[in-house]
Every structure is written in structure tokens, then in C-alpha cells.
Design an enzyme around this catalytic site. Structure first.
Site, PDB file in Angstrom:
ATOM      1  CD  GLN A   1      -2.978   1.020   2.243  1.00  0.00           C
ATOM      2  OE1 GLN A   1      -3.098   0.033   2.961  1.00  0.00           O
ATOM      3  NE2 GLN A   1      -3.734   2.079   2.397  1.00  0.00           N
ATOM      4  CG  PHE A   2       1.382   3.857  -3.576  1.00  0.00           C
ATOM      5  CD1 PHE A   2       1.364   5.241  -3.695  1.00  0.00           C
ATOM      6  CD2 PHE A   2       0.397   3.122  -4.224  1.00  0.00           C
ATOM      7  CE1 PHE A   2       0.381   5.879  -4.442  1.00  0.00           C
ATOM      8  CE2 PHE A   2      -0.578   3.740  -4.970  1.00  0.00           C
ATOM      9  CZ  PHE A   2      -0.587   5.128  -5.082  1.00  0.00           C
ATOM     10  CB  THR A   3      -2.052   5.339  -0.147  1.00  0.00           C
ATOM     11  OG1 THR A   3      -2.544   4.189   0.542  1.00  0.00           O
ATOM     12  CG2 THR A   3      -2.440   5.285  -1.622  1.00  0.00           C
TER      13      THR A   3
END
Length: 145
Positions: free
Chosen positions: A78-80
Site C-alpha cells: 500500500q504505497f498510500t
């Protein structure tokens, strides 16, 4: 590297209506890698998570680790998690590591957890995933490395 660790009774991730990973009791890990992360951060995070004692013993104290309770791991990239929200109203993701290196490190992280003897299920890197979970506690920890 940032990992959100959620103690769960069960969790699953689906892509296009198909289950790609599913666990019973254990940890749901949301994993974000930032520019500059490498093997050192990945190994340190895996070691820490494998030894983390956040399950209750017979006295209600958080003295048990994931292996003590026969738990499993569901790992979701999850890059966010690396969002910078200091300026304006639209998050910036410039510090998030880009593929293909981020995918390689996430896979290395999952393997490092397996090397500890843990069962690791995953989502699909870069896919639009739906995550369903029952948080136990709730008990959630953010690990920043």
C-alpha cells in the site's frame, strides 16, 4: 518503510471478485516502501513483526507472539501509507518507492516473514484490491523504519 499491523480474527483480500489471500487469526499488514528503503529495513521489519507479542495470554496480558497462537499473515502492498499531507488538500506520494523495486522489496519482505516460519498470504501488487477484515481489539500498530 511503514507497516500498519492490525491484529485480526480473520482477513481477506479480493481482486476482481476473486480471493487472492485469506487468513484466520493473525496480522493484516499494510506495507508501504519509501525511496531509499532496502534490504536492511525489510529484514528489520520482518524480524520485529515475527517476534512482536501482541496476543493475549491466559491472564489477558499481551505476552504472546503470532507463532504462539498459530497465527497467519496477510500482507498487502500500500504505497498510500507514504502520503505527505503537509501542504494543500491533495496528498503527495513523491516519497513512495516506485516499481519494480518496490515490488521486489515487498516480495523480499514476505519471504523474510516466511523464513521465520510464518504462513504469509498476499494481495496482488499494484492491483485495485478490496480488503475485508475483523480487527481484534482493535489492536493496531504503526511500525516506521
Amino acid at each position: 518503510m511503514r507497516v500498519v499491523i492490525q491484529r485480526v480474527n480473520h482477513a481477506k483480500v479480493t481482486v476482481d471478485g476473486e480471493i487472492t489471500g485469506q487468513i484466520a487469526k493473525g496480522f493484516l499488514l499494510l506495507v508501504g516502501l519509501k525511496e531509499g528503503d532496502g534490504a536492511e529495513q525489510v529484514q528489520k521489519a520482518a524480524d520485529k513483526i515475527a517476534k512482536m507479542r501482541i496476543f493475549e495470554d491466559e491472564n489477558g496480558k499481551t505476552n504472546l507472539g503470532i507463532q504462539d497462537v498459530g497465527g497467519q499473515i496477510l500482507s498487502v502492498s500500500q504505497f498510500t501509507l507514504l502520503a505527505d499531507t503537509k501542504k494543500g488538500n491533495r496528498p503527495s506520494f513523491v516519497s513512495a518507492m516506485r516499481p519494480p523495486r518496490s515490488k521486489e522489496l515487498w516480495e523480499d519482505f514476505n519471504q523474510a516473514l516466511r523464513d521465520h516460519g510464518l504462513t504469509v498470504e498476499t494481495g496482488i501488487f499494484g492491483a485495485d484490491m478490496k480488503v475485508d477484515l475483523e480487527n481484534d481489539g482493535p489492536f493496531t500498530i504503526v511500525l516506521d523504519l
